[in-house]
Design a protein around this motif. Structure first.
Motif, PDB file in Angstrom:
ATOM      1  N   ARG B  86       0.820  -1.206   0.000  1.00 35.58           N
ATOM      2  CA  ARG B  86       0.000   0.000   0.000  1.00 35.58           C
ATOM      3  C   ARG B  86       0.854   1.257   0.000  1.00 35.58           C
ATOM      4  NH1 ARG B  86      -3.026   0.357   5.322  1.00 35.58           N
ATOM      5  NH2 ARG B  86      -1.222   1.603   5.919  1.00 35.58           N
ATOM      6  N   LEU B 110      -7.010   5.924  -3.762  1.00 36.57           N
ATOM      7  CA  LEU B 110      -7.434   4.679  -3.105  1.00 36.57           C
ATOM      8  C   LEU B 110      -6.399   4.110  -2.129  1.00 36.57           C
ATOM      9  CD1 LEU B 110      -9.534   2.442  -2.763  1.00 36.57           C
ATOM     10  CD2 LEU B 110      -8.599   1.332  -4.787  1.00 36.57           C
ATOM     11  N   PRO B 111      -5.134   3.892  -2.526  1.00 40.95           N
ATOM     12  CA  PRO B 111      -4.187   3.315  -1.568  1.00 40.95           C
ATOM     13  C   PRO B 111      -4.026   4.210  -0.336  1.00 40.95           C
ATOM     14  CG  PRO B 111      -3.274   3.263  -3.778  1.00 40.95           C
ATOM     15  CD  PRO B 111      -4.498   4.098  -3.845  1.00 40.95           C
ATOM     16  N   SER B 113      -6.357   6.288   0.906  1.00 41.80           N
ATOM     17  CA  SER B 113      -7.554   6.166   1.752  1.00 41.80           C
ATOM     18  C   SER B 113      -7.546   4.870   2.533  1.00 41.80           C
ATOM     19  CB  SER B 113      -8.833   6.196   0.912  1.00 41.80           C
ATOM     20  OG  SER B 113      -8.689   7.009  -0.193  1.00 41.80           O
ATOM     21  N   LEU B 114      -7.084   3.802   1.883  1.00 38.15           N
ATOM     22  CA  LEU B 114      -7.037   2.526   2.595  1.00 38.15           C
ATOM     23  C   LEU B 114      -6.148   2.632   3.819  1.00 38.15           C
ATOM     24  CD1 LEU B 114      -6.834  -0.019  -0.357  1.00 38.15           C
ATOM     25  CD2 LEU B 114      -8.714   0.273   1.236  1.00 38.15           C
ATOM     26  N   GLY B 115      -5.133   3.496   3.704  1.00 41.02           N
ATOM     27  CA  GLY B 115      -4.236   3.668   4.842  1.00 41.02           C
ATOM     28  C   GLY B 115      -4.709   4.761   5.777  1.00 41.02           C
ATOM     29  N   ARG B 156      -2.882   6.815  -9.955  1.00 39.66           N
ATOM     30  CA  ARG B 156      -3.030   6.165  -8.663  1.00 39.66           C
ATOM     31  C   ARG B 156      -1.688   5.609  -8.208  1.00 39.66           C
ATOM     32  NH1 ARG B 156      -6.166   1.226  -9.372  1.00 39.66           N
ATOM     33  NH2 ARG B 156      -4.145   0.351  -9.932  1.00 39.66           N
TER      34      ARG B 156
END
Lengths: 845, 242
Positions: B86, B110-111, B113-115, B156
């Protein structure tokens, strides 16, 4: 083609099993219901055949009263007529028989037998060959202090010959010496009932009225057929006595039919719930087939491309449906055997105690289960199967599963139309136009909601998902979007939850309102400090002498007894409330409109003002009342009152029954304690005449109110239990849909894992999608359920239910449980989602 | 000497055993420099995708070690590995690069936000403008062309400023003109924005955008080339095939 579809079906065994699960549970419930009621019928059939085995003729009074849902009350037979019967040529022997209420008190002071189970009887033990009982141990009772009891009761109560036993019956509470143990042919205890047996004079005096019995049992000497014997006896009897004679076969059949009617009612009740479960199963099957059809678009298109025609593709899917249906039905039938036991336990847990012996599995049950289960599955799959056949061969070249995800105008308008029709029907039912409209309205309402479901699924799912997105960030956002991206699927998955929640909520709302109503009524109308009550199931109760005994206690200021009786009013069988106006006022206060409750005479009646208005009655009008023993009198309307669920529509003075030959019991005694007497003293004193003798339950006013209004919760618990299976099927539906969605989105999941979504985050996404779906169903279901409950109450309003009580805590519990259901349903699919192979999912080669 | 963005040491990836044994990677030692654009080429079955997947932390080696940004991947559990991917790795795949339910902008971050992070806003804006997607940010992938989708995927990959970006046949599904656009952006990301890109490809034209090409054959490194052009590459491949 058949082989191909068989192969395709069996290739995915896991999916096959899960889909069949919905049918297994639904058909299991159905077959369980049938097996249960068949077993019940068989148990009682066997019982009554045995009971009347040696009876060739049966003499009883021809005078009886029948009330709808209340069974039959019959007059008694004078014992003198027995001589006439004995004198008839062809009669070997005859004896009197009594089957009246009697309660044996156990050694711990508590009555034996259960309050809501098999009846507790008092009867006659005689040496006559026509009698039903034989001596197993000891000897026959003789005299007014001797008794026998049946073997099973003796065992249950640890009684041995020589013990002193207390028995309660219509005349009061007395002690007897146990001189013998009796048995019924080979049966030691018919149907789980208890029997206290006395000689005829004692039985008549204690259980009924001196000189009277319920019937004569006659055994012929073998020279005549049953019919001939019956005819002779009939001719010999004095016609003024209004007696009739039946053959042994006739009385057996009549009794069996009566029980059959009750069992039939129970079966219908249970069957409705199993049909609900099957209906929900339909949704699940329909949903599953729609999804798999979309996912197998390429497969089906390929088949079409290489030459299969539409019918063949459709047939392949219907074959799959048939396999699932058959498999599910067979397994369901086997499950039903276990479930029938479960049903028995469920009913017993909520106070309906029915003894069953063995297991009765009729061919009819097997056939119906298989046919219904298979048909339901096929019908649910027809639509998707037809759609699958219509796929164009070119679709084989496309890459993703294409499901028509949107809804359309036409469908939405039809849905709104049906919904409006449903509302109109409900309103009409509420206005009293026709009670059938209630059922039609409910069905139309549900149907309308389900049709517009996909149309509202998207905005509702997005709305419900907002807090989750806010709380959980990007995983919440994805869960929210996933729930909303296919509104049709979301709506179809949520539909079973919706139906289940709506039903649960409706019953909860109804029960809450009934409870409130009862609580308010009792609160308004009963003003005593204590209540002594007996279970009011229409058979037996407290002796009418008890209220006098209570009143005589020094601690008691006032006591009054309240009972029910069965009479005919102007020819119609009715339940009437019986009270003692002299002692009632101040303890039991009707809400009088006209007239005075205290002034009610022995030939007067107080009627509900609703009924009076409907029938056009005025004060001073007369009604013809017929009592069970054949007495006919005239009653004058002396007052009207506001009805509630408690008193019925008619109230009469106890003195009406004086000097008549009727069985009368009190169901409640209300007591006012003198000032200055402490609670403990009051209880002890009251107990000496009541609970110490095993008579009734003693409760304070508050305890009584709580207990009476809480009774409805027993029924509610039973209904919850019956709906539980439907809820399970709904959950299975969510699980399957999620699994299929996870499978469909494996590429996406692989990508997410690659760019850094942890397994825990994947689980979170799946979990919240599940929660949003189930909450969608729950929220709409709760709203629907409250509306339905409201209408139900309004429709029943003329029966005395006026208040609507919103079950706030109940509703919250239901919503919380639906939330938990969503979380639980996601566990397996979420785990499966984390097992997605990243490599396989992102590869394009 | 710039630090290696990613390395592999004596990497073996063996499937099966005995006669049925397949050696996807047969002892590969390689290092990818920071700030460089490297291409990996080779015929089908050469192990190029396997090498990339293993170095990126998507697959595990049978033996040998892999590092990313100096961190050794062996011994990391799934959660740690996922976090590493990530924060330190960017991905561009041949297809199915984007989440269909998220907008272009949401896909780009996205990566991050995932973090639970917002990242460097200035950097992200720069990337978006370099890639030329400012007016398409709120579109869903279904509303974007194939080339635009790939550019979003590249954005991204850049957004979280990873140690290395892995691209697996990024232009495989695109026509030559769109493919050229995407490759130019990747080139600019390396030259102008200082990123590190490792690209697997079978396309000689695409490979010639790189600073260095590594050739694989039968799971082993078969050769290298710097300052490539399409003719040189095609020539080399022919020679490799013999």
């Amino acid at each position: 083609m058949l082989r191909l579809s068989l192969k395709m079906t069996l290739a995915r065994k896991g999916r096959l099993f899960l889909t069949s699960l919905a049918i297994i549970l639904g058909t299991g419930f159905l077959s369980g219901t049938f097996i249960f009621s068949d077993t019940l019928s068989k148990t009682f059939d066997r019982l009554f055949t045995d009971v009347f085995r040696d009876v060739d003729a049966y003499v009883r009074s021809s005078s009886f009263i029948e009330v709808q849902f209340g069974g039959e009350q019959r007059a008694s037979v004078p014992i003198e007529a027995l001589d006439t019967v004995l004198g008839v040529d062809g009669v070997k022997d005859a004896t009197g028989d009594i089957q009246a209420f009697a309660r044996i008190i156990g050694k711990d002071g508590k009555p034996l037998g259960s309050d809501n189970g098999p009846p507790t009887f008092g009867g006659i033990a005689t040496a006559s060959v026509a009698g039903l009982w034989s001596v197993e141990e000891g000897r026959l009772p003789s005299g007014e202090i001797e008794m026998m009891m049946d073997r099973a009761t003796a065992n249950n109560g640890d009684f041995v010959v020589g013990d002193v036993v207390r028995v309660n019956a219509q005349s009061g509470s007395r002690e007897f010496t146990l001189v013998g143990i009796a048995s019924y042919g080979e049966i030691s205890s018919p149907g789980g009932a208890t029997f206290a047996l006395f000689d005829q004079p004692t039985a008549s005096a204690f259980l009924l009225k001196p000189g009277y019995v319920d019937a004569f049992l006659v055994q012929g000497d073998g020279s005549l057929s049953e019919e001939e014997l019956t005819a002779r006896i009939d001719a010999a009897l004095d016609s003024t006595l209004k007696l009739e004679t039946l053959t042994g076969a006739q009385i057996t059949e009549e009794t069996t039919d009566q029980i059959g009617a009750v069992i039939g009612f129970l079966t219908t009740f249970l069957t409705i719930f199993s049909l609900i479960a099957l209906g929900i199963g339909c949704f699940v099957i329909f949903n599953v087939f729609s999804i798999t059809t979309a996912q197998r678009l390429r497969e089906n298109a390929l088949l079409r491309a290489i030459g299969a025609n539409r019918k063949q593709v459709t047939t392949a899917l219907l074959v799959e449906a048939t396999i699932i249906g058959l498999l599910g039905s067979i397994l369901g039938f086997l499950t039903g055997i276990a479930l029938s036991r479960g049903l028995s336990a469920l009913l017993a847990a909520f106070g309906v105690d029915i003894p069953t012996q063995g297991l009765s599995i009729e061919m009819r049950t097997v056939i119906i289960t298989l046919v219904v289960g298979t048909l339901v599955t096929i019908v649910s799959a027809v639509f998707p199967a037809l759609k699958a056949g219509r796929v164009p061969p070119l679709a084989a070249l496309r890459d993703t599963a294409i499901e028509n995800v949107g809804s359309n105008r036409k469908r939405f308008s039809i849905g709104i139309g049906v919904l409006v029709l449903g509302i109109v029907a409900l309103v009409l039912a509420a206005l009293g136009v026709n009670d059938w409209f209630l059922g039609l309205g409910v069905v139309a309402f549900f149907a309308g909601v389900l049709v517009i479901g996909p149309g509202v699924a998207k905005p509702v799912a997005l709305g419900l998902g907002r807090p989750i997105e806010w709380w959980r960030g990007v995983t919440g956002a994805m869960a929210r979007q996933n729930a909303a991206r296919n509104p049709k699927r979301t709506a179809r998955t949520a539909a079973p939850v919706l139906i289940g929640v709506a039903l649960v909520t409706a019953f909860t709302a109804f029960a809450a309102s009934v409870e409130k109503e009862i609580r308010d009524t009792i609160g308004d109308q009963f003003n005593g400090d204590y209540a002594i009550s007996a279970p009011s199931n229409g058979f037996g109760g407290l002796p009418t002498t008890l209220s006098d005994e209570v009143a005589a206690l020094p601690e008691v200021e006032q006591a009054t007894g309240l009972g029910f009786a069965t009479v005919t009013l102007d020819g119609e069988g009715r339940f009437v409330q019986v009270l003692n106006p002299a002692t009632a006022t101040g303890l039991v206060d009707l809400e009088m409109v006209l007239g005075d409750q205290t002034a009610l005479t022995a030939s007067g009646v107080i009627v509900s003002n609703n009924r009076a208005t409907t029938e056009g009655w005025q004060l001073g009008d007369t009604l013809n009342v017929g009592l069970v023993d054949g007495t006919v009198k005239t009653l004058t309307i002396e007052g009207t009152f506001v009805p509630n669920g408690f008193f019925g529509s008619y109230v009469i003075n106890r003195d009406l029954f004086a000097d008549t030959n009727n069985t009368l019991f009190d169901t409640i005694i209300y007591v006012n304690i003198r000032d200055g007497v402490s609670d403990d003293d009051a209880r002890t004193a009251l107990a000496t005449v009541s609970t110490d003798r095993g008579l009734g339950t003693l409760q304070s006013r508050q305890e009584f109110i709580d207990a009476q209004s809480g009774q409805i919760n027993q029924i509610l618990g039973l209904i919850y239990g019956l709906l539980a299976l439907s809820i399970v099927i709904a959950v299975v539906g969510i699980v399957i849909t999620l699994l299929l969605s996870v499978f469909e989105r494996r590429r996406e999941i692989g990508l997410l894992r690659a760019v850094g979504m942890t397994r825990s985050q994947v689980r979170t996404t799946v979990r919240w999608e599940s929660v949003i779906t189930s909450m969608f169903g729950a929220v709409v279901g709760v709203v629907l359920g409250i509306v339905m409950g409201l209408v139900l109450i309004v429709v029943l309003a003329d029966d005395g239910l006026a208040a609507f009580s919103l079950p706030v805590s109940g509703t919250i519990v239901i919503l919380v449980l639906s939330f938990i259901v969503g979380v639980l349903a996601a566990i397996y699919p979420a785990w499966k989602a984390t097992r997605v192979d990243i490599m396989q999912s992102i590869s394009t080669t | 000497m710039s630090q290696a963005a990613a390395t592999a040491q004596a990497a073996f990836k063996i499937y099966g055993s005995g006669d049925g044994e397949v050696r996807a990677l047969d002892g590969v030692t390689i290092s990818f420099d920071k700030g460089k654009f490297t291409a990996i080429m080779g015929p089908s079955g050469s192990g190029k995708s396997t090498l990339m997947h293993c170095i990126a932390g998507l697959d595990s080696l049978t033996s040998g070690s892999v590092t990313i940004g100096g961190v050794d991947l062996s011994g990391l559990n799934d959660k740690a590995l996922t976090k590493l991917r990530r924060d330190q790795v960017g991905f561009v795949f041949q297809a199915f690069n984007l989440i269909p339910t998220l907008s272009a902008e949401e896909n780009i971050v996205l990566p991050l936000s995932l973090g639970g992070q917002t990242g460097d806003r200035a950097w992200i804006d720069k990337v978006i403008d370099t890639i030329g997607l400012r007016d398409r940010l709120d579109h869903r992938p279904s509303e974007l062309s194939g080339g635009q989708q790939q550019r979003v995927a590249v954005a991204r990959a850049l957004a979280s400023q990873p140690s290395v970006i892995f691209a697996d046949e990024p232009t495989g599904n695109l026509d030559s003109k769109t493919g050229h656009e995407v490759l130019s952006f990747m080139r600019r990301a390396v030259t102008e924005l200082g990123q590190t890109i490792v690209m697997v490809t079978h396309d000689a034209v695409a490979a010639s955008y790189a600073d260095r090409i590594v050739f694989l054959k039968d799971g082993k490194i078969a050769g290298e080339m710097t300052e490539p052009n399409p003719e040189k590459v095609l020539d080399y491949l022919k020679h490799l095939g013999e």
